[in-house]
Each structure stands twice: as C-alpha cells, then as structure tokens.
Design a protein around this motif. Sequence first.
Motif, PDB file in Angstrom:
ATOM      1  N   GLN A 199       0.888  -1.156   0.000  1.00  0.00           N
ATOM      2  CA  GLN A 199       0.000   0.000   0.000  1.00  0.00           C
ATOM      3  C   GLN A 199       0.929   1.210   0.000  1.00  0.00           C
ATOM      4  OE1 GLN A 199      -1.910   1.420   3.566  1.00  0.00           O
ATOM      5  NE2 GLN A 199      -3.911   1.414   2.554  1.00  0.00           N
ATOM      6  N   ASP A 232      -0.400   7.612  -3.002  1.00  0.00           N
ATOM      7  CA  ASP A 232      -0.808   7.819  -4.401  1.00  0.00           C
ATOM      8  C   ASP A 232      -0.316   9.200  -4.838  1.00  0.00           C
ATOM      9  OD1 ASP A 232      -1.936   7.574  -6.826  1.00  0.00           O
ATOM     10  OD2 ASP A 232      -4.019   7.695  -6.167  1.00  0.00           O
ATOM     11  N   GLN A 278      -0.939  -2.024 -10.728  1.00  0.00           N
ATOM     12  CA  GLN A 278      -1.289  -0.937  -9.802  1.00  0.00           C
ATOM     13  C   GLN A 278      -2.792  -0.688  -9.862  1.00  0.00           C
ATOM     14  OE1 GLN A 278       1.050   2.617 -10.271  1.00  0.00           O
ATOM     15  NE2 GLN A 278      -0.303   3.827  -8.976  1.00  0.00           N
ATOM     16  N   ARG A 279      -3.388  -0.422  -8.695  1.00  0.00           N
ATOM     17  CA  ARG A 279      -4.825  -0.090  -8.672  1.00  0.00           C
ATOM     18  C   ARG A 279      -5.098   0.844  -7.491  1.00  0.00           C
ATOM     19  NH1 ARG A 279      -4.898  -5.650  -6.932  1.00  0.00           N
ATOM     20  NH2 ARG A 279      -5.343  -5.727  -4.703  1.00  0.00           N
ATOM     21  N   ASP A 280      -6.300   1.444  -7.518  1.00  0.00           N
ATOM     22  CA  ASP A 280      -6.683   2.321  -6.411  1.00  0.00           C
ATOM     23  C   ASP A 280      -6.889   1.488  -5.152  1.00  0.00           C
ATOM     24  OD1 ASP A 280      -6.603   4.472  -8.032  1.00  0.00           O
ATOM     25  OD2 ASP A 280      -8.762   4.480  -8.470  1.00  0.00           O
ATOM     26  N   ASP A 281      -6.603   2.092  -4.008  1.00  0.00           N
ATOM     27  CA  ASP A 281      -6.900   1.441  -2.734  1.00  0.00           C
ATOM     28  C   ASP A 281      -8.188   2.026  -2.172  1.00  0.00           C
ATOM     29  OD1 ASP A 281      -6.449  -0.299  -0.636  1.00  0.00           O
ATOM     30  OD2 ASP A 281      -5.342   1.183   0.531  1.00  0.00           O
ATOM     31  N   LYS A 282      -8.800   1.304  -1.227  1.00  0.00           N
ATOM     32  CA  LYS A 282     -10.016   1.882  -0.635  1.00  0.00           C
ATOM     33  C   LYS A 282      -9.684   3.027   0.322  1.00  0.00           C
ATOM     34  CE  LYS A 282     -10.655  -2.316   2.231  1.00  0.00           C
ATOM     35  NZ  LYS A 282      -9.508  -3.066   1.686  1.00  0.00           N
ATOM     36  N   PRO A 288      -8.282   6.571   1.261  1.00  0.00           N
ATOM     37  CA  PRO A 288      -8.004   7.767   0.464  1.00  0.00           C
ATOM     38  C   PRO A 288      -6.506   8.083   0.414  1.00  0.00           C
ATOM     39  CG  PRO A 288      -9.441   8.249   2.372  1.00  0.00           C
ATOM     40  CD  PRO A 288      -9.097   6.808   2.442  1.00  0.00           C
ATOM     41  N   CYS A 344      -2.661   3.879  -2.983  1.00  0.00           N
ATOM     42  CA  CYS A 344      -2.956   2.893  -4.025  1.00  0.00           C
ATOM     43  C   CYS A 344      -2.171   1.611  -3.727  1.00  0.00           C
ATOM     44  CB  CYS A 344      -2.658   3.429  -5.418  1.00  0.00           C
ATOM     45  SG  CYS A 344      -0.951   3.755  -5.738  1.00  0.00           S
TER      46      CYS A 344
END
Length: 435
Positions: free
Chosen positions: A360, A363, A387-391, A393, A396
Amino acid sequence: MPESPAPLRIAVLGAGTVGSQVIRLLHDQHDDFAARSGVAISVEKVLVRDPGAPRDVPIDPALLTTDPVEAIDGMDIVIELIGGIEPARSHVLRALEQGISVITGNKALLAAHGPELYNAAAASGADLYYEAAVAGAIPVVYGLRESLAGDRITRIMGVVNGTTNFILDAMSAQGLSYEEALARAQELGYAEADPSADVDGLDAAAKCSILASLAFHSRVGLDDVAVEGIASITAEDIAEAAFFNRTIKLLAIAERRIGEDGAEGVAMRVHPALLPLDHPLASVDGAFNAILVEGEAAGRLMFYGQGAGGAPTASAVLSDLVAAAHHRAYGGHAPRESVYARLPILDPGIARTRYQIRLQVEDRLGVLSDVAGIFARHGVSIHSVHQRDDKEPGACVIVATTHLAREADLRAVTRALGQSPAVREVASAIRVEGE
Ligand code: NDP
Ligand code: HSE
C-alpha cells in the motif's frame, strides 16, 4: 509342507485417530494380513493414556493397558501411534533395544531422533519402518527408499501437510475463516495434538527432512529446514492469488544446490508459495498431499493421495506391518539408514526464488519510481507490476512480482520497502514457485 511360523505378537501404542483404524483393519481383515505376510498376526496389547476414554472403534478392554512395559516387552512388533517426542521415544527405543521391530507414524520423533532410532535398530537387528510418517497413505517413503534407490534425486517439492492444505483450501473455496477451517481440520482428525505444529510449518519441515535424508543419502534434521507457516496468510492474499490465476500452498522444498564455496549441498525450506493454477500441485485440495520428485534418470514423478486421516494413514502403517511381519517370520530386514553422501546443509539465503510483494503506497507522482529504485538497489529485477486504487483515500496498491533472485536479496528488498516513506504498508511478500 513347511511348518507355519508361530503367530506374531503385536502391540499398538496409541488408539487415537490412526491407532484405532489400525486396530479395526487388523481385526476386520485378519485373514488377509496373515495371507499377505505369511504369518498370523495377533494384537496382544494396546497402550493408551485413559483406558476408560470413548474409542472410535470397539477394542477388547482386556487388551488396553497404561503400562508400557506390559505393552512392549515380549512383543514381535510394536506400532507406535502416540505422537510427540516423549514418551514415544523411550517406548520405541525400549522395543528396538530388545530386537522388536517398530513401525511408527511419528515424523516429529524421526526428524529429532532418527539417527538414534536407526542405530538402535541396526544394533539389535530390528526393523524400523515409517511410511505413515510422511504424507499419510502415499507410498513416498517406499518410493524414495526402494523404488528410486537407483536414481540420483535432484529436487523434491511437495504439499505434505494436510491440515494447512485443508485450511487454505477451505478459506479459498468455501470462504471459511482461518479459525473455522482449523477447527474443522481438528474435528476430522487431520491436525496434530498441538495444531501449531501444522500451522507453523514444523510438521511439514519434519517430513521435508525425512524425505531429504532418504533422497540425498545424508543426515538432515528439523533444524536444518528454514520454516515459515501459514499464520501470515490472509483472505486478501488468497483473493489476490485468485486474481492472478494462482493459488497459495504450503510447500516443502528440498534440493541439491551448489553452495557459495562451490561444493554441492542440500537446501531445504518450508513456506507458503503462490503457484499458477495449471501447476500439478495447485489442484491438490483438502487434506490431500502430493510430492513431485525429480530424478536425473527417471525425470519427474508425482506421488498423490490422502495425506492425513485415520484410515488412509492406517493403510501406510499396515503396509509396513506386512513387510516387518514377513521379515520376522522368514528373515530379511528393512533398508538401513543410508547417509554415505554426507552432503552439507546450505544456508537457505542462497536459494533463488521469486516474490510477489503487495504494497500500500502513497498515491503521488513518482511513487512507482521510488519503489522500483529500491528493487534495483538490491539487485532484484521486477518481472511485472500491477497498480490499482486502494479503498483508503490517498493510497494505491502496487503488486510487484520479481524475477528469480537470491532469497537474501529479496528479504532485504522487503525490509527496505517497509522503511520507505513512499510505502504505507508491505501488505504481503509471498514466494512464487512453478512459473
Ligand atoms: P491421537 O492424538 O488421535 O492419538 C494418540 C493416542 O496415543 C491416543 O490413543 C492416546 O491415548 C495415546 N497416548 C497419548 N499419550 C500417551 C501416553 N503418554 N501414554 C500412552 N498413550 C498415550 O493421534 P493420531 O492418531 O492423530 O496420531 C498418532 C501419530 O500418527 C502421530 O505421530 C501423528 O503425527 C501420526 N500421524 C497422524 C496422522 C493423522 O491424520 N492423524 C497422519 C499421519 C501420521 P488416549 O486415547 O487414552 O488419550
Ligand atoms: N497433521 C498432519 C497433517 C497429519 O495435517 O498432514 C499427517 O501427517
């Protein structure tokens, strides 16, 4: 007609999950065992802790005893299914020292005291058999000790612990929590009396050392195996594995390698690993086990079957009993310990593995380059990055899979990532095998 040998007197030490099934099968198939061994077999004593405890199978109360001397002395063959080190070790030695052949399913005892037991057996001329100690019903001990005695084994990789395989499978296929899955494995009789031996990887490590001793004709023990259990594996790791078409297995790996001094040695490790779904070990489900053995001449062989449970394990115990009984009645003996090669144990840090590391991270601009720089500084090459968005805020998720690298360098990368300001958390670092 040659005279029939006198019936053999057998003691079973322990009448739990496995012992009770051994007693049941010996009772139900009495005549078959006599025909296969060439001699009648009579269970004379059953050693237990609590003679009043309820049993899975009916046992004549006159056979039950809590006195090891009464159970062991004067027998022809003793079957040890108590587990653990003491009093199992003392009982097994007592039998072997009197020339009584011993059959055991106790991998913890063999991994800790194998040489002492082998020496006692050789000194008195008794047999020591332990097919049930590794992978339940699967005849892999016989396979290595006898069927493959003509080959040079280079590598063994296996799923050898039914409890952890059952847990990982139940977490992934049925969505059970870790605790629920472990409780179910205990109910089914797969787990050791202290299940931490299973989940911490020690049961698999004991089996790994037994297989490595046989395969590499060298003395290795439990302490020679680098061990990690499955306690760190989360439901998220399992979901992540599925996303990348992989599954997580607790693997036992023993291999010949060239050490840093240029000499050949043995490297052994037990740890969870990601396997691609099309790997032969990936589909080994529930309490099943499988062992891939690579021989220089034979190539790759796979041994597969039920790795835990009362009846499957009893099958292995009884195959040993047929052999030991035949030797008792007609002569001959089990193979002795073979340690002529005396290969040194290598530092597991020199193993070459691959990691999948899930992070984690912040971003922000340049974070990927910060992360990539850490891998590069430790000489570890990245194979792929997702790579992807994390929950959360401002964060990522980065999932990086490496190329093959030295285990020691991969550990250093993981440590350095944990200290980097770009990284909020190293969520997991799991080895990748079989790709
Ligand atoms: P259990 O715990 O089910 O049974 C152990 C038995 O040993 C019980 O009958 C118990 O008596 C007896 N016992 C325990 N301590 C003593 C003692 N101090 N003196 C006398 N008797 C004692 O074990 P399992 O059957 O599961 O396992 C037995 C062995 O087989 C272990 O070495 C295990 O690693 C191995 N094994 C087990 C497999 C499995 O799937 N369960 C698979 C492969 C190997 P009481 O009943 O009176 O308490
Ligand atoms: N506790 C062991 C397992 C039993 O789960 O594999 C078989 O050795």
